[in-house]
Motif scaffolding. Structure first.
Motif, PDB file in Angstrom:
ATOM      1  N   ILE A  95       0.818  -1.212   0.000  1.00 42.96           N
ATOM      2  CA  ILE A  95       0.000   0.000   0.000  1.00 42.96           C
ATOM      3  C   ILE A  95       0.851   1.262   0.000  1.00 42.96           C
ATOM      4  O   ILE A  95       0.346   2.353  -0.249  1.00 42.96           O
ATOM      5  N   SER A 113       0.000   1.157  -3.589  1.00 40.58           N
ATOM      6  CA  SER A 113      -1.270   1.325  -4.290  1.00 40.58           C
ATOM      7  C   SER A 113      -2.087   2.512  -3.809  1.00 40.58           C
ATOM      8  O   SER A 113      -2.961   2.992  -4.532  1.00 40.58           O
ATOM      9  N   ASP A 114      -1.823   3.013  -2.579  1.00 38.64           N
ATOM     10  CA  ASP A 114      -2.765   3.990  -2.035  1.00 38.64           C
ATOM     11  C   ASP A 114      -2.128   5.183  -1.332  1.00 38.64           C
ATOM     12  O   ASP A 114      -2.823   6.146  -1.034  1.00 38.64           O
ATOM     13  N   MET A 116      -0.674   8.613  -0.453  1.00 35.21           N
ATOM     14  CA  MET A 116      -0.688   9.929  -1.086  1.00 35.21           C
ATOM     15  C   MET A 116      -0.076  10.952  -0.141  1.00 35.21           C
ATOM     16  O   MET A 116      -0.408  10.998   1.043  1.00 35.21           O
ATOM     17  N   LYS A 202       1.350  10.934  -5.682  1.00 24.63           N
ATOM     18  CA  LYS A 202       1.252   9.491  -5.476  1.00 24.63           C
ATOM     19  C   LYS A 202       2.319   8.789  -6.306  1.00 24.63           C
ATOM     20  O   LYS A 202       2.541   9.145  -7.467  1.00 24.63           O
ATOM     21  N   THR A 204       2.830   5.167  -7.637  1.00 28.83           N
ATOM     22  CA  THR A 204       1.953   4.003  -7.725  1.00 28.83           C
ATOM     23  C   THR A 204       2.678   2.687  -7.966  1.00 28.83           C
ATOM     24  O   THR A 204       2.231   1.644  -7.489  1.00 28.83           O
ATOM     25  N   TYR A 241      -2.028  10.343   3.261  1.00 31.94           N
ATOM     26  CA  TYR A 241      -3.353   9.731   3.252  1.00 31.94           C
ATOM     27  C   TYR A 241      -3.297   8.312   2.705  1.00 31.94           C
ATOM     28  O   TYR A 241      -2.472   7.992   1.850  1.00 31.94           O
ATOM     29  N   TYR A 242      -4.204   7.505   3.227  1.00 37.38           N
ATOM     30  CA  TYR A 242      -4.549   6.221   2.629  1.00 37.38           C
ATOM     31  C   TYR A 242      -6.063   6.261   2.464  1.00 37.38           C
ATOM     32  O   TYR A 242      -6.807   6.012   3.406  1.00 37.38           O
ATOM     33  N   ASP A 243      -6.525   6.612   1.287  1.00 42.40           N
ATOM     34  CA  ASP A 243      -7.954   6.814   1.082  1.00 42.40           C
ATOM     35  C   ASP A 243      -8.757   5.527   1.214  1.00 42.40           C
ATOM     36  O   ASP A 243      -9.934   5.565   1.586  1.00 42.40           O
ATOM     37  N   PHE A 244      -8.152   4.400   0.903  1.00 44.73           N
ATOM     38  CA  PHE A 244      -8.905   3.146   0.889  1.00 44.73           C
ATOM     39  C   PHE A 244      -8.254   2.053   1.742  1.00 44.73           C
ATOM     40  O   PHE A 244      -8.951   1.313   2.428  1.00 44.73           O
ATOM     41  N   GLU A 245      -6.941   1.946   1.695  1.00 44.45           N
ATOM     42  CA  GLU A 245      -6.242   0.894   2.446  1.00 44.45           C
ATOM     43  C   GLU A 245      -5.948   1.400   3.857  1.00 44.45           C
ATOM     44  O   GLU A 245      -4.840   1.808   4.182  1.00 44.45           O
ATOM     45  N   HIS A 246      -6.970   1.364   4.728  1.00 42.45           N
ATOM     46  CA  HIS A 246      -6.838   1.980   6.040  1.00 42.45           C
ATOM     47  C   HIS A 246      -6.850   0.991   7.204  1.00 42.45           C
ATOM     48  O   HIS A 246      -6.797   1.395   8.362  1.00 42.45           O
TER      49      HIS A 246
END
Length: 344
Positions: A95, A113-114, A116, A202, A204, A241-246
Motif C-alpha cells: 500500500i 497502491s494507495d 498519497m 502518489k 503508484t 493519506y490512505y484513502d482506501f487501504e486503512h
C-alpha cells in the motif's frame, strides 16, 4: 389552591419543554456524529466484508505481545498501528510507506497502491502552476501529481476534483546524482464553499524507494507556495493519506479495541462507569426518564456499531461517547451530594 395548581402546571410544562429541546439538540448532535460517510459506508458493507474483518482481527491479535502486563493493562492507547506494522500484517510494501532521512533531509517513499502525500496551499483557477521535484531513483517509478480540492481531516466529501492530474514515469538516476521532474499544473475553481486546495503526489508502481530531495510549486508570479519543501523540518506542513487501504491504522471492533488497548483492567473500568451511570439513574428514580432513555439509546447504537467498527477511533464519535458517559454520571453525583447533606 388555584395558584398552586397553576404553578405546578407551569413547572410541568416547562420540564416537558426543556426535555423536548434537549432531545432535539442531542438528536442533531448524534446525527452529525454518526452521519459520517465512512460510518454509513461501513454499515452498508458489513455483511460483504465479514471475511476481511475476521482475518484483520486475527492479525491484530497475533500482532500483540500478550504478556501478563499487557493482558491486564493493555498495550496502550494508539499502540496498535506500530505493532501491526512491525508484525508484517500491514503489508506496507503493497500500500506504500515512507520515512524521513533526518541527516540528509530526504523523503524516502516506497511506492504503493494507495499512499498519497499532500500539502494544503492557496490556489485558484486563474493561473498555471509549475511543479518541480528533485529526486533520485534506482528504478523507474510511476508518479501522479495534481492540484486537488480535498477535505484535509474528515473523509466526507474527501475529493472534489482536480485541475489536471499528470501521470509520468520518472527515469532512473545515475548513482549519487539527482534529476528534476518539472510539470505544469492547474487548479479547479475556488469559491466560498470550496474545499481547501492541496498538492497531491502518489507513487503508484516501483519496488525500490524513491528519494525526494525537494519539492517546489510556483505560481504565475514566481512565488513559492509550499512550506518545508526541502524537508529540513521533517514532515511539518505535509499530510499523508490512505484513502482506501486503512485497516493498518484501525482495529475496526470496539470490544477488541478495549481489550487490546486497555486490557482487562481498563475494560472493567469502562464497564464500571456505565454500570455506575445506570445505578445513579435507578437510585435517583430516573431510570424511566428522558435522559436515561437517551443515554441507553446512545450506548446501544455505539455498541451495536462496535461489532464492525470502533466509534471511539474517530475524534468526533469518541468525544460524544465519553461526553455522554460522564454526563450520565450526573444523577449518581447529585444523589451522593443529597445523601451527604442528609447525613450532616
Amino acid at each position: 389552591m388555584f395558584f398552586y395548581l397553576a404553578l405546578k402546571r407551569s413547572v410541568h410544562v416547562g420540564r416537558i419543554g426543556t426535555q423536548t429541546i434537549v432531545l432535539v439538540l442531542v438528536s442533531i448532535l448524534l446525527a452529525a456524529a454518526f452521519s459520517g460517510a465512512r460510518i454509513n459506508i461501513r454499515a452498508e458493507t458489513s455483511e460483504r466484508d465479514l471475511d476481511t474483518r475476521l482475518s484483520h482481527w486475527q492479525s491484530i491479535i497475533e500482532s500483540g505481545n500478550w504478556n501478563g502486563l499487557n493482558i491486564f493493562f493493555g498495550h496502550g492507547l494508539g499502540s496498535m498501528p506500530a505493532n501491526y506494522a512491525l508484525s508484517g500484517a500491514a503489508k506496507l510494501e503493497k500500500i506504500g510507506t515512507f520515512a524521513i532521512d533526518k541527516d540528509k533531509s530526504i523523503l524516502k517513499i516506497v511506492p504503493g497502491s494507495d499512499l498519497m502525500l499532500t500539502q494544503r496551499l492557496e490556489a485558484d483557477s486563474q493561473g498555471a502552476y509549475l511543479l518541480e521535484i528533485s529526486y533520485q531513483a534506482n528504478e523507474e517509478v510511476n508518479i501522479e501529481v495534481g492540484l486537488c480540492r480535498r477535505n484535509m481531516i474528515i473523509f466526507e466529501f474527501w475529493a472534489h476534483g482536480c485541475g489536471n492530474i499528470e501521470r509520468r514515469a520518472l527515469p532512473i538516476t545515475v548513482e549519487s546524482e539527482s534529476r528534476r521532474f518539472i510539470v505544469g499544473l492547474t487548479a479547479t475553481k475556488d469559491g466560498l464553499y470550496s474545499l481547501p486546495a492541496a498538492l497531491t503526489i502518489k507513487t503508484t508502481t516501483g519496488s525500490a524507494p524513491l528519494s525526494i530531495e525537494s519539492i517546489s510549486l510556483l505560481n504565475t508570479y514566481g512565488q513559492e507556495l509550499l512550506r518545508n519543501g526541502n524537508f529540513s523540518e521533517g514532515l511539518d506542513f505535509w499530510f499523508y493519506y490512505y484513502d482506501f487501504e486503512h485497516l493498518a491504522w484501525h482495529i475496526k471492533n470496539l470490544y477488541l479495541s478495549f481489550a487490546y488497548q486497555f486490557g482487562v483492567v481498563g475494560s472493567l473500568l469502562i464497564f464500571a462507569l456505565i454500570t455506575a451511570a445506570f445505578i445513579g439513574f435507578y437510585k435517583s428514580e430516573q431510570l424511566l426518564s428522558l435522559p436515561c432513555a437517551m443515554f441507553t439509546a446512545f450506548l446501544a447504537g455505539q455498541f451495536a456499531f462496535g461489532i464492525f467498527g470502533d466509534p471511539t477511533d474517530s475524534a468526533r464519535t469518541g468525544m460524544w461517547f465519553f461526553f455522554m458517559l460522564f454526563g450520565a454520571m450526573g444523577p449518581a453525583t447529585s444523589l451522593a451530594r443529597r445523601e451527604s447533606q442528609v447525613n450532616v
